[in-house]
Write a protein that holds these residues in place. Structure first.
Motif, PDB file in Angstrom:
ATOM      1  N   LEU A  86      -0.995  22.129  30.283  1.00  0.00           N
ATOM      2  CA  LEU A  86       0.395  22.107  30.714  1.00  0.00           C
ATOM      3  C   LEU A  86       0.526  22.347  32.214  1.00  0.00           C
ATOM      4  O   LEU A  86       1.319  21.679  32.893  1.00  0.00           O
ATOM      5  N   GLU A  87      -0.235  23.294  32.745  1.00  0.00           N
ATOM      6  CA  GLU A  87      -0.146  23.560  34.180  1.00  0.00           C
ATOM      7  C   GLU A  87      -0.659  22.368  34.983  1.00  0.00           C
ATOM      8  O   GLU A  87      -0.052  21.963  35.984  1.00  0.00           O
ATOM      9  N   THR A  88      -1.767  21.777  34.529  1.00  0.00           N
ATOM     10  CA  THR A  88      -2.298  20.592  35.207  1.00  0.00           C
ATOM     11  C   THR A  88      -1.325  19.430  35.103  1.00  0.00           C
ATOM     12  O   THR A  88      -1.068  18.715  36.088  1.00  0.00           O
ATOM     13  N   GLY A  89      -0.758  19.241  33.912  1.00  0.00           N
ATOM     14  CA  GLY A  89       0.181  18.151  33.715  1.00  0.00           C
ATOM     15  C   GLY A  89       1.440  18.297  34.541  1.00  0.00           C
ATOM     16  O   GLY A  89       2.004  17.302  35.023  1.00  0.00           O
ATOM     17  N   PHE A  90       1.888  19.526  34.730  1.00  0.00           N
ATOM     18  CA  PHE A  90       3.071  19.761  35.571  1.00  0.00           C
ATOM     19  C   PHE A  90       2.801  19.353  37.010  1.00  0.00           C
ATOM     20  O   PHE A  90       3.619  18.668  37.644  1.00  0.00           O
ATOM     21  N   LEU A  91       1.661  19.734  37.549  1.00  0.00           N
ATOM     22  CA  LEU A  91       1.331  19.362  38.929  1.00  0.00           C
ATOM     23  C   LEU A  91       1.153  17.854  39.061  1.00  0.00           C
ATOM     24  O   LEU A  91       1.493  17.266  40.100  1.00  0.00           O
ATOM     25  N   ALA A  92       0.642  17.202  38.012  1.00  0.00           N
ATOM     26  CA  ALA A  92       0.426  15.753  38.064  1.00  0.00           C
ATOM     27  C   ALA A  92       1.731  14.993  38.233  1.00  0.00           C
ATOM     28  O   ALA A  92       1.738  13.876  38.775  1.00  0.00           O
ATOM     29  N   VAL A  93       2.829  15.571  37.775  1.00  0.00           N
ATOM     30  CA  VAL A  93       4.134  14.912  37.909  1.00  0.00           C
ATOM     31  C   VAL A  93       4.439  14.621  39.377  1.00  0.00           C
ATOM     32  O   VAL A  93       5.070  13.609  39.708  1.00  0.00           O
ATOM     33  N   PHE A  94       3.973  15.466  40.271  1.00  0.00           N
ATOM     34  CA  PHE A  94       4.361  15.395  41.686  1.00  0.00           C
ATOM     35  C   PHE A  94       3.258  14.820  42.571  1.00  0.00           C
ATOM     36  O   PHE A  94       3.326  14.916  43.794  1.00  0.00           O
ATOM     37  N   LEU A  95       2.252  14.220  41.927  1.00  0.00           N
ATOM     38  CA  LEU A  95       1.120  13.705  42.702  1.00  0.00           C
ATOM     39  C   LEU A  95       1.361  12.289  43.216  1.00  0.00           C
ATOM     40  O   LEU A  95       0.590  11.786  44.035  1.00  0.00           O
ATOM     41  N   GLY A  96       2.420  11.641  42.762  1.00  0.00           N
ATOM     42  CA  GLY A  96       2.749  10.317  43.261  1.00  0.00           C
ATOM     43  C   GLY A  96       1.982   9.213  42.566  1.00  0.00           C
ATOM     44  O   GLY A  96       1.191   9.444  41.653  1.00  0.00           O
ATOM     45  N   ASN A  97       2.237   7.974  43.028  1.00  0.00           N
ATOM     46  CA  ASN A  97       1.535   6.816  42.462  1.00  0.00           C
ATOM     47  C   ASN A  97       0.942   5.975  43.581  1.00  0.00           C
ATOM     48  O   ASN A  97       0.927   6.395  44.741  1.00  0.00           O
ATOM     49  N   ALA A  98       0.479   4.784  43.224  1.00  0.00           N
ATOM     50  CA  ALA A  98      -0.270   3.974  44.193  1.00  0.00           C
ATOM     51  C   ALA A  98       0.556   3.563  45.395  1.00  0.00           C
ATOM     52  O   ALA A  98       0.000   3.223  46.448  1.00  0.00           O
ATOM     53  N   GLY A  99       1.882   3.599  45.275  1.00  0.00           N
ATOM     54  CA  GLY A  99       2.718   3.185  46.394  1.00  0.00           C
ATOM     55  C   GLY A  99       2.819   4.207  47.500  1.00  0.00           C
ATOM     56  O   GLY A  99       3.294   3.893  48.601  1.00  0.00           O
ATOM     57  N   THR A 100       2.382   5.451  47.230  1.00  0.00           N
ATOM     58  CA  THR A 100       2.512   6.529  48.212  1.00  0.00           C
ATOM     59  C   THR A 100       1.193   7.292  48.300  1.00  0.00           C
ATOM     60  O   THR A 100       0.553   7.547  47.275  1.00  0.00           O
ATOM     61  N   ALA A 101       0.775   7.654  49.480  1.00  0.00           N
ATOM     62  CA  ALA A 101      -0.445   8.437  49.639  1.00  0.00           C
ATOM     63  C   ALA A 101      -0.274   9.796  48.975  1.00  0.00           C
ATOM     64  O   ALA A 101       0.835  10.328  48.885  1.00  0.00           O
ATOM     65  N   PRO A 102      -1.373  10.406  48.473  1.00  0.00           N
ATOM     66  CA  PRO A 102      -1.285  11.696  47.777  1.00  0.00           C
ATOM     67  C   PRO A 102      -0.719  12.792  48.683  1.00  0.00           C
ATOM     68  O   PRO A 102      -1.115  12.903  49.855  1.00  0.00           O
ATOM     69  N   PRO A 103       0.189  13.604  48.178  1.00  0.00           N
ATOM     70  CA  PRO A 103       0.735  14.711  48.975  1.00  0.00           C
ATOM     71  C   PRO A 103      -0.270  15.845  49.117  1.00  0.00           C
ATOM     72  O   PRO A 103      -0.846  16.301  48.126  1.00  0.00           O
ATOM     73  N   VAL A 104      -0.471  16.288  50.328  1.00  0.00           N
ATOM     74  CA  VAL A 104      -1.465  17.333  50.603  1.00  0.00           C
ATOM     75  C   VAL A 104      -1.156  18.613  49.834  1.00  0.00           C
ATOM     76  O   VAL A 104      -2.067  19.265  49.302  1.00  0.00           O
ATOM     77  N   LEU A 105       0.106  18.979  49.739  1.00  0.00           N
ATOM     78  CA  LEU A 105       0.470  20.236  49.092  1.00  0.00           C
ATOM     79  C   LEU A 105       0.049  20.254  47.621  1.00  0.00           C
ATOM     80  O   LEU A 105      -0.464  21.261  47.125  1.00  0.00           O
ATOM     81  N   VAL A 106       0.252  19.154  46.927  1.00  0.00           N
ATOM     82  CA  VAL A 106      -0.130  19.112  45.516  1.00  0.00           C
ATOM     83  C   VAL A 106      -1.650  19.122  45.372  1.00  0.00           C
ATOM     84  O   VAL A 106      -2.199  19.739  44.452  1.00  0.00           O
ATOM     85  N   LEU A 107      -2.348  18.462  46.273  1.00  0.00           N
ATOM     86  CA  LEU A 107      -3.817  18.514  46.255  1.00  0.00           C
ATOM     87  C   LEU A 107      -4.309  19.953  46.403  1.00  0.00           C
ATOM     88  O   LEU A 107      -5.256  20.377  45.726  1.00  0.00           O
ATOM     89  N   TRP A 108      -3.653  20.712  47.285  1.00  0.00           N
ATOM     90  CA  TRP A 108      -4.037  22.119  47.450  1.00  0.00           C
ATOM     91  C   TRP A 108      -3.670  22.952  46.217  1.00  0.00           C
ATOM     92  O   TRP A 108      -4.402  23.859  45.838  1.00  0.00           O
ATOM     93  N   LEU A 109      -2.548  22.628  45.591  1.00  0.00           N
ATOM     94  CA  LEU A 109      -2.173  23.351  44.374  1.00  0.00           C
ATOM     95  C   LEU A 109      -3.171  23.095  43.243  1.00  0.00           C
ATOM     96  O   LEU A 109      -3.470  23.998  42.455  1.00  0.00           O
ATOM     97  N   LEU A 110      -3.700  21.878  43.166  1.00  0.00           N
ATOM     98  CA  LEU A 110      -4.721  21.584  42.165  1.00  0.00           C
ATOM     99  C   LEU A 110      -5.994  22.391  42.441  1.00  0.00           C
ATOM    100  O   LEU A 110      -6.648  22.874  41.524  1.00  0.00           O
ATOM    101  N   ARG A 111      -6.343  22.544  43.711  1.00  0.00           N
ATOM    102  CA  ARG A 111      -7.512  23.366  44.045  1.00  0.00           C
ATOM    103  C   ARG A 111      -7.243  24.840  43.722  1.00  0.00           C
ATOM    104  O   ARG A 111      -8.156  25.548  43.264  1.00  0.00           O
TER     105      ARG A 111
END
Length: 467
Positions: A130-155
């Protein structure tokens, strides 16, 4: 804002999203195939009881609006369908906002399932998904580069998973500090796999190396996730290798696979492929991501405090939506493997000549001649709970009686959770359960008997019971 996105991590995001879709699919499939016997209207612990014991505030979800077995099946199979769509790349064929909604759907559906699952869904990897899936909601799709903040939250999430597991071991059973826990663990873990016998029979010095490597990977390497590349990639790679070792040595549902999934976006995949053309992030998206990041950081206070506490707890959710949780496993290790063996008989009256026939479970040890099978990432919930029942009858107090009642009825939904029903034509007259001590055989015993396990009777768990 130029700092907001990281073009080079597009491939890591893509691999992460595909892997997460597979884990989601496994989780929903597990729910769809097992729920009737476990939490259905005639299940051992009906979901309606869990709904009565909780409230909207403590356990929000779709089943607050309505519960029926048919509706649960719709939710579970809908989760499977959305997971397949995400695996096929549907999120990359729609606008950014629609992609976020598409990723929010499985999160909401699975949250609703966990909220009514009771003890059957009390495992740490439920909250982790659930926690991983929640963060995935905000990771974007192929039309937009990955947001740095969400990448750090995954780490940050991966750090808590690994570091929390490492701390609970170091603070817990002394065998972790003495490097001796793996003298027992491969044999006594909840559900051994087909290679667990061979892992157990490795020389003891190898077991010492395994434990030492585990401490390094869980206590030192996670810190390197927050360092520049390529060090962060190397740290994530070491975690992936360690998790694959765990995959080979046992069955831990989707815990190891989800941890591997979390490590994927920490790897710098840019040398493998050039990033495609990507648009800048819209302002509304930046605002949403920044707000979610602030929320996660605020909610991280209690899990972070738990990490540094001498009274660290494992697998605890601190909010009703399971947004930020604490993790950990095997703070103590069993030295002896106990198994509850369930048997039935056709005899209405037990006598010295009564023949008892054993029920076969899919994953947990039973027949000494049967090599353990590989089921992970699929989760055999009943088999796992039987392991807890052998540790203490208190773990089974709420559900074991209803389980036996359904065996005495030859309930089809319950029997589908089992590998073998010794009473295919008519229900047994009586059912009993006994506790046995199991140990892996030696090489010599295996060659002589063909048995992977040796078992000896310990005590009665449930005396003969009739309908």
């Amino acid at each position: 804002m130029e700092w907001f996105t990281a073009d080079g991590y597009w491939l890591g995001r893509l691999v992460f999203q595909k892997a997460l879709a597979v884990v989601y699919l496994t989780a929903f499939l597990t729910a769809a195939l097992q729920f009737r016997a476990l939490i259905g209207e005639r299940g051992m612990l009906p979901a309606t009881g869990e709904l009565r014991r909780t409230s909207w505030r403590t356990a929000p979800g779709l089943f607050r609006l309505h519960y029926s077995d048919r509706f649960f099946a719709v939710v579970a199979w809908a989760g499977c369908a959305v997971s397949v769509a995400l695996l096929a790349g549907a999120d990359n064929q729609v606008p950014l906002g629609a992609a976020m909604v598409l990723w929010a759907v499985p999160w909401l559906l699975y949250l609703s399932i966990v909220q009514v699952g009771g003890v059957w869904y009390g495992f740490g990897w439920e909250s982790l998904l659930l926690e991983t899936g929640f963060l995935a909601v905000f990771l974007g799709n192929a039309g937009t580069a990955p947001p740095v903040l969400v990448l750090w939250l995954l780490r940050w999430l991966l750090f808590r998973v690994e570091f929390g597991a490492g701390l609970i071991k170091w603070r817990g059973d002394a065998c972790w500090r003495k490097l001796t826990c793996l003298d027992f663990h491969h044999e006594t873990q909840p559900m051994p796999g087909p290679l667990s016998w061979f892992f157990h029979r490795l020389p003891r010095p190898v077991h010492r190396v395994e434990v030492a490597a585990n401490h390094v990977t869980q206590l030192l390497v996670p810190v390197l996730l927050f360092t520049p590349q390529p060090v962060a990639s190397a740290a994530a790679g070491l975690m992936i290798v360690t998790q694959l070792w765990l995959v080979l040595s046992g069955n831990f549902a989707w815990l190891n696979w989800l941890t591997i999934t979390l490590a994927l976006p920490a790897v710098d995949w840019s040398p493998l492929a050039e990033p495609p053309a990507q648009r800048g992030a819209p302002v509304w998206y930046e605002v949403v991501v920044i707000a979610v990041t602030a929320l996660v950081l605020v909610l991280s206070y209690r899990p972070a405090r738990n990490l540094v506490s001498r009274r660290q707890v494992m697998n605890r959710s601190f909010d009703p939506l399971h947004l930020v949780n604490t993790y950990g496993a095997f703070g103590s290790i069993s030295r002896v493997r106990l198994e509850v063996v369930v048997e039935g008989t056709d005899d209405a009256v037990v006598h010295p000549g009564t023949v008892w026939k054993e029920y076969g479970f899919k994953g947990k040890p039973g027949d000494p001649r049967r090599l353990p099978r590989q089921f992970a990432p699929y989760h055999l919930r009943l088999d796992w709970m039987m392991w807890f029942a052998a540790l203490s009858p208190a773990y089974a107090r709420s559900w074991f009686g209803p389980f036996v009642e359904r065996l005495l009825e030859n309930d089809g939904d319950t029997l589908r959770l089992l590998r073998h029903n010794p009473f295919p034509d008519a229900p047994p007259a009586q059912v009993r359960a006994r506790v046995y001590r199991y140990r892996f055989t030696t090489w010599r015993e295996l060659r002589a008997t063909g048995c992977w396990w040796h078992r000896t009777f310990v005590r009665d768990f449930l005396r003969p019971t009739r309908a």
